[in-house]
Design a protein around this motif. Structure first.
Motif, PDB file in Angstrom:
ATOM      1  N   GLY A   1      23.282   8.875  -1.329  1.00  0.00           N
ATOM      2  CA  GLY A   1      21.915   8.690  -1.762  1.00  0.00           C
ATOM      3  C   GLY A   1      20.907   8.845  -0.638  1.00  0.00           C
ATOM      4  N   GLY A   2      21.371   9.358   0.509  1.00  0.00           N
ATOM      5  CA  GLY A   2      20.468   9.572   1.623  1.00  0.00           C
ATOM      6  C   GLY A   2      20.303   8.362   2.525  1.00  0.00           C
ATOM      7  N   THR A   3      20.831   7.207   2.129  1.00  0.00           N
ATOM      8  CA  THR A   3      20.609   5.996   2.934  1.00  0.00           C
ATOM      9  C   THR A   3      21.902   5.259   3.271  1.00  0.00           C
ATOM     10  OG1 THR A   3      20.220   4.750   0.887  1.00  0.00           O
ATOM     11  CG2 THR A   3      18.289   5.621   2.029  1.00  0.00           C
ATOM     12  N   ILE A   4      22.791   5.059   2.307  1.00  0.00           N
ATOM     13  CA  ILE A   4      23.987   4.245   2.519  1.00  0.00           C
ATOM     14  C   ILE A   4      25.178   5.133   2.905  1.00  0.00           C
ATOM     15  CG2 ILE A   4      25.606   2.613   1.479  1.00  0.00           C
ATOM     16  CD1 ILE A   4      23.395   1.848  -0.476  1.00  0.00           C
ATOM     17  N   LYS A   5      25.804   4.818   4.031  1.00  0.00           N
ATOM     18  CA  LYS A   5      26.988   5.538   4.470  1.00  0.00           C
ATOM     19  C   LYS A   5      28.218   4.649   4.269  1.00  0.00           C
ATOM     20  CE  LYS A   5      24.606   9.045   6.030  1.00  0.00           C
ATOM     21  NZ  LYS A   5      24.679  10.372   5.387  1.00  0.00           N
ATOM     22  N   HIS A   6      29.291   5.240   3.772  1.00  0.00           N
ATOM     23  CA  HIS A   6      30.528   4.494   3.553  1.00  0.00           C
ATOM     24  C   HIS A   6      31.576   4.930   4.573  1.00  0.00           C
ATOM     25  CE1 HIS A   6      28.461   3.987  -0.274  1.00  0.00           C
ATOM     26  NE2 HIS A   6      29.239   2.950  -0.517  1.00  0.00           N
ATOM     27  N   ASN A   7      32.311   3.959   5.084  1.00  0.00           N
ATOM     28  CA  ASN A   7      33.346   4.240   6.071  1.00  0.00           C
ATOM     29  C   ASN A   7      34.688   3.687   5.611  1.00  0.00           C
ATOM     30  OD1 ASN A   7      31.566   5.326   8.202  1.00  0.00           O
ATOM     31  ND2 ASN A   7      30.709   3.269   8.180  1.00  0.00           N
ATOM     32  N   ILE A   8      35.756   4.270   6.139  1.00  0.00           N
ATOM     33  CA  ILE A   8      37.093   3.729   5.895  1.00  0.00           C
ATOM     34  C   ILE A   8      37.260   2.530   6.830  1.00  0.00           C
ATOM     35  CG2 ILE A   8      39.565   4.209   5.999  1.00  0.00           C
ATOM     36  CD1 ILE A   8      38.821   7.195   5.764  1.00  0.00           C
ATOM     37  N   ASP A   9      37.705   1.398   6.283  1.00  0.00           N
ATOM     38  CA  ASP A   9      37.886   0.213   7.123  1.00  0.00           C
ATOM     39  C   ASP A   9      39.226  -0.439   6.800  1.00  0.00           C
ATOM     40  OD1 ASP A   9      37.302  -1.741   9.000  1.00  0.00           O
ATOM     41  OD2 ASP A   9      35.200  -1.829   8.394  1.00  0.00           O
ATOM     42  N   HIS A  10      39.519  -1.527   7.472  1.00  0.00           N
ATOM     43  CA  HIS A  10      40.821  -2.183   7.349  1.00  0.00           C
ATOM     44  C   HIS A  10      40.674  -3.619   6.867  1.00  0.00           C
ATOM     45  CE1 HIS A  10      42.246   1.097   9.902  1.00  0.00           C
ATOM     46  NE2 HIS A  10      41.195   0.842  10.649  1.00  0.00           N
ATOM     47  N   LEU A  11      41.672  -4.080   6.134  1.00  0.00           N
ATOM     48  CA  LEU A  11      41.764  -5.510   5.826  1.00  0.00           C
ATOM     49  C   LEU A  11      42.240  -6.254   7.066  1.00  0.00           C
ATOM     50  CD1 LEU A  11      43.412  -5.417   2.287  1.00  0.00           C
ATOM     51  CD2 LEU A  11      41.054  -5.973   2.832  1.00  0.00           C
ATOM     52  N   PHE A  12      43.100  -5.586   7.874  1.00  0.00           N
ATOM     53  CA  PHE A  12      43.619  -6.158   9.108  1.00  0.00           C
ATOM     54  C   PHE A  12      43.489  -5.102  10.203  1.00  0.00           C
ATOM     55  CE2 PHE A  12      45.983  -7.932   5.518  1.00  0.00           C
ATOM     56  CZ  PHE A  12      45.759  -9.283   5.694  1.00  0.00           C
TER      57      PHE A  12
ATOM     58  N   LYS B   1      45.734  -2.773  15.467  1.00  0.00           N
ATOM     59  CA  LYS B   1      46.482  -3.221  16.665  1.00  0.00           C
ATOM     60  C   LYS B   1      47.505  -4.299  16.334  1.00  0.00           C
ATOM     61  CE  LYS B   1      43.024  -6.662  18.069  1.00  0.00           C
ATOM     62  NZ  LYS B   1      42.104  -7.082  19.151  1.00  0.00           N
ATOM     63  N   ASP B   2      47.253  -5.095  15.275  1.00  0.00           N
ATOM     64  CA  ASP B   2      48.185  -6.174  14.926  1.00  0.00           C
ATOM     65  C   ASP B   2      49.509  -5.642  14.382  1.00  0.00           C
ATOM     66  OD1 ASP B   2      46.268  -7.895  15.728  1.00  0.00           O
ATOM     67  OD2 ASP B   2      45.823  -8.747  13.754  1.00  0.00           O
TER      68      ASP B   2
END
Length: 257
Positions: free
Chosen positions: A239-250, A253-254
């Motif tokens: 929508g020109g404003t909100i960017k979505h990224n791939i992220d982790h629950l954990f 490194k753990d």
């Protein structure tokens, strides 16, 4: 010119599209076709919702498909009659391609995860058939078809439907859209998936396609983003404003200890 493309190994490299643009310019009229198309490519890449990485080949290939001309992208395809037809239809072609790329960006797809530019061509063809559709509006028809197009595009990218030599697939998909548009404005996702399956590719509903989505890992971030986006129904990802990224629950490194 075909020989020249292959033999041109010294000096400034000229692609097939450079030579075809010269042919197109001969029949374009007062404007310079090379400048017109280069300017349009720049607009697609830098002036829409997201950054894209499209090129002249994509635009010129789209011209052939949208105008119901032979799909093969070769020198012999760009005759005087073809060049004249492209010139006379240029405004409509531009609008259809631009709406297709604009919709793709609204789905969260851009230069980072568009794994096949040819996958946009059937969408541009569909929009060329239906000039009033944008896939960005709020009417019932816009919402329904935006959802259908989004699901099909993501599945086509994940399954490599238009990867490699895609001329025959583009021809099949165009024929499917031609037949369907005579009676219905809606994007024919079921009929298109059937055509994909008949061509020996993975359609979105096949067990193999589903398994491929489920086995997608973080390593391939482009495919991972596309697969994860199937979990959500929202149409306007950026929508020109909100960017979505791939992220982790954990944190990763753990799991490396």
């Amino acid at each position: 010119m075909e020989i020249f493309v292959r033999a041109n190994s010294g000096g400034t490299q000229l692609s097939k599209s450079d030579l075809l643009l010269s042919t197109l310019t001969l029949h374009w009229g007062e404007e310079n076709a090379r400048e017109v198309i280069n300017k349009f490519v720049d607009e697609l890449n830098h002036q829409l919702t997201s950054k894209n990485k499209l090129n002249k080949d994509f635009v010129m290939k789209s011209c052939l498909v949208l105008l119901d001309l032979p799909v093969a992208y070769r020198v012999s395809s760009f005759t005087k009659a073809t060049c004249t037809l492209i010139r006379s239809s240029w405004n409509e072609i531009q609008l259809a391609i631009k709406r297709a790329v604009d919709a793709e960006n609204a789905f969260g797809i851009d230069e980072k995860n568009l794994t096949s530019v040819n996958a946009l061509i059937p969408i541009a063809y569909y929009l060329h058939q239906h000039p009033r559709l944008t896939l960005r509006g709020e009417s019932a028809s816009e919402v329904l078809n935006a959802t259908r197009v989004r699901v099909w595009l993501i599945s086509a990218l994940l399954n490599g439907v238009l990867g490699g030599s895609s001329d025959s697939m583009l021809h099949k998909l165009r024929g499917c859209l031609q037949n369907h548009s005579r009676s219905n404005v809606d994007f024919p996702i079921s009929e298109i998936n059937k055509a994909v399956k008949e061509a020996g590719k993975k359609d979105a509903s096949s067990v193999d396609a589903i398994e491929k989505v489920l086995s997608t890992t973080y390593v391939n971030q482009g495919a991972c983003f596309l697969a994860l986006s199937l979990l959500y129904d929202e149409r306007n990802w950026h929508g020109g404003t909100i960017k979505h990224n791939i992220d982790h629950l954990f944190p990763q490194k753990d799991f490396k200890k």
